[in-house]
Design an enzyme around this catalytic site. Structure first.
Site, mmCIF file in Angstrom:
data_model
loop_
_atom_site.group_PDB
_atom_site.id
_atom_site.type_symbol
_atom_site.label_atom_id
_atom_site.label_comp_id
_atom_site.label_asym_id
_atom_site.label_seq_id
_atom_site.Cartn_x
_atom_site.Cartn_y
_atom_site.Cartn_z
ATOM 1 N N ARG A 241 -5.420 -82.823 -9.115
ATOM 2 C CA ARG A 241 -4.728 -82.586 -10.372
ATOM 3 C C ARG A 241 -3.993 -81.261 -10.210
ATOM 4 O O ARG A 241 -4.482 -80.355 -9.517
ATOM 5 C CB ARG A 241 -5.722 -82.471 -11.532
ATOM 6 C CG ARG A 241 -6.311 -83.799 -11.990
ATOM 7 C CD ARG A 241 -5.262 -84.669 -12.696
ATOM 8 N NE ARG A 241 -5.810 -85.909 -13.217
ATOM 9 C CZ ARG A 241 -5.813 -87.069 -12.561
ATOM 10 N NH1 ARG A 241 -5.315 -87.146 -11.343
ATOM 11 N NH2 ARG A 241 -6.300 -88.153 -13.133
ATOM 12 N N GLU A 270 3.360 -81.912 -15.884
ATOM 13 C CA GLU A 270 4.010 -83.161 -15.450
ATOM 14 C C GLU A 270 4.685 -83.831 -16.626
ATOM 15 O O GLU A 270 4.113 -83.833 -17.719
ATOM 16 C CB GLU A 270 2.970 -84.090 -14.815
ATOM 17 C CG GLU A 270 2.410 -83.502 -13.531
ATOM 18 C CD GLU A 270 1.318 -84.372 -12.892
ATOM 19 O OE1 GLU A 270 1.016 -85.453 -13.428
ATOM 20 O OE2 GLU A 270 0.785 -83.950 -11.863
ATOM 21 N N HIS A 289 3.254 -87.866 -8.790
ATOM 22 C CA HIS A 289 1.913 -88.354 -9.174
ATOM 23 C C HIS A 289 1.806 -89.869 -8.953
ATOM 24 O O HIS A 289 1.637 -90.637 -9.900
ATOM 25 C CB HIS A 289 1.606 -87.985 -10.633
ATOM 26 C CG HIS A 289 0.138 -88.045 -10.960
ATOM 27 N ND1 HIS A 289 -0.461 -87.228 -11.870
ATOM 28 C CD2 HIS A 289 -0.860 -88.841 -10.492
ATOM 29 C CE1 HIS A 289 -1.745 -87.520 -11.965
ATOM 30 N NE2 HIS A 289 -2.009 -88.507 -11.128
HETATM 31 C C1 8YV Z 1 -3.415 -92.677 -12.141
HETATM 32 C C2 8YV Z 1 -4.745 -90.862 -11.040
HETATM 33 O O1 8YV Z 1 -2.575 -93.678 -11.791
HETATM 34 O O2 8YV Z 1 -6.518 -92.399 -11.176
HETATM 35 C C3 8YV Z 1 -6.156 -91.242 -11.302
HETATM 36 O O3 8YV Z 1 -6.930 -90.349 -11.652
HETATM 37 O O4 8YV Z 1 -4.436 -89.744 -10.879
HETATM 38 C C4 8YV Z 1 -3.710 -91.855 -10.908
HETATM 39 O O5 8YV Z 1 -4.053 -92.604 -9.833
HETATM 40 C C5 8YV Z 1 -2.756 -91.871 -13.202
HETATM 41 O O6 8YV Z 1 -3.671 -90.945 -13.694
HETATM 42 C C6 8YV Z 1 -2.219 -92.723 -14.328
HETATM 43 O O7 8YV Z 1 -3.220 -93.525 -14.866
#
Ligand code: 8YV
Length: 324
Positions: A241, A270, A289
């Protein structure tokens, strides 16, 4: 009467049909994040919310006090840093996520970023397309950095970390060290991964790959001190993150050539601001992302999240509870 749910995340027909068998669907059809007034209006009347952090923001006291009927928030993501766990617990709201189904896909992306940064793939793609490839010898200024046989430090050895370690060990003969809240004996055995403290990992790795969840303990885990500890020619990759990194410290590390480069899937804010200084460096590879963003994996995550939502609303245990 079927329980009402608010679907705040784009879904396919297939997933919608499954949820509709058990629930009355109210769907956000707009683009991007759900506006606060819509969210407050919907959350007041539903028993379930199907979302991700980027669509509805934090599930906190502010929101939950408007949600008297809410029983479950189902995230279409493995990360659940959008959940205020204490507030959800006090409102008896269950949170769920979608672990495992995305491990290999995220590991592919992490490795892609690592290779792209080491071998300057984005920069040299641009070089070719802009017509700068005018000679066939004297490539010295296009040289990159070897990946095979080097030292990889993984911060966060969960299931995705393991999938990255597998690629590194068996595909690229890399020497793996890792830092994690707990020892991961399986990874140590399977990939000869050596457990070490964060400072030693930073000081000895050619590639530092951050794959930890965002928690209070990991907020700004990588700051000025940590970037200073990295080897001068080392590469930094972040697939966790954005807030696990003090972005200003990263900018300074790149600007002052303290590190070789960085590969980033995530940013503190973001979508990333167009004037974010990180976007101006050729040795910083950026993607928006997209760790889990393949059609197959997104569908699997969407279905898993639907199953979690329906399980709670039909009185069953969800497969992936993160708040109990
Ligand atoms: C998601 C992500 O696609 O799963 C996670 O934690 O970071 C990504 O793979 C994104 O958060 C949107 O749902």
């Amino acid at each position: 009467m079927k329980p009402k749910v608010f679907i705040a995340y784009p879904i396919t027909r297939n997933v919608e049909d499954f949820i509709a068998t058990y629930c009355e669907i109210h769907k956000w059809e707009g683009k991007g994040r759900v506006p606060t007034d819509t969210l407050l209006e919907k959350i007041a009347e539903v028993e379930g919310v199907y979302t991700s952090g980027s669509m509805t923001g934090p599930i906190n006291e502010e929101l939950l006090k408007h949600a008297p009927l809410l029983k479950v928030v189902s995230n279409v993501s493995v990360g659940y840093n959008n959940f205020d766990l204490a507030a959800m617990k006090s409102h008896h709201v269950i949170g769920t996520n979608t672990p495992n189904v995305l491990n290999e896909t995220v590991a592919d992306l992490a490795f892609g970023l690592l290779l792209a940064t080491a071998r300057r793939i984005s920069e040299l793609d641009h070089f070719v397309k802009e017509g700068s490839w005018t000679r066939t010898t004297d490539y010295v200024d296009l040289y990159g950095k070897d990946v095979h046989g080097t030292k990889l430090g993984i911060i966060g050895m969960g299931r995705i970390g393991e999938a990255i370690a597998k690629r590194a060990k068996f595909g690229f003969d890399m020497d793996i060290r890792y830092h994690n809240r707990n020892r991961n004996h399986e990874a140590e055995k399977a990939y000869a991964a050596e457990y070490c403290d964060l400072d030693s990992l930073l000081m000895t790795s050619d590639y530092v790959l951050l794959m930890t969840p965002l928690t209070k303990a990991t907020f700004h885990l990588m700051g000025e001190k940590e970037f200073n500890l990295m080897k001068e020619n080392a590469v930094f990759i972040n697939v966790s993150r954005g807030q696990t990194v003090d972005e200003q410290a990263l900018i300074e590390a790149v600007e002052n050539n303290k590190i070789y480069g960085a590969g980033l899937d995530v940013f503190e804010t973001e979508p990333v601001a167009r004037d974010n200084p990180l976007l101006k460096f050729p040795n910083v590879v950026t993607v928006p992302h997209i760790g889990s963003a393949t059609a197959k994996t997104e569908e699997a995550m969407a279905m898993r999240a639907a199953e979690n939502l329906v399980a709670v609303l039909t009185g069953k245990e969800p497969i992936d509870p993160v708040v109990t």
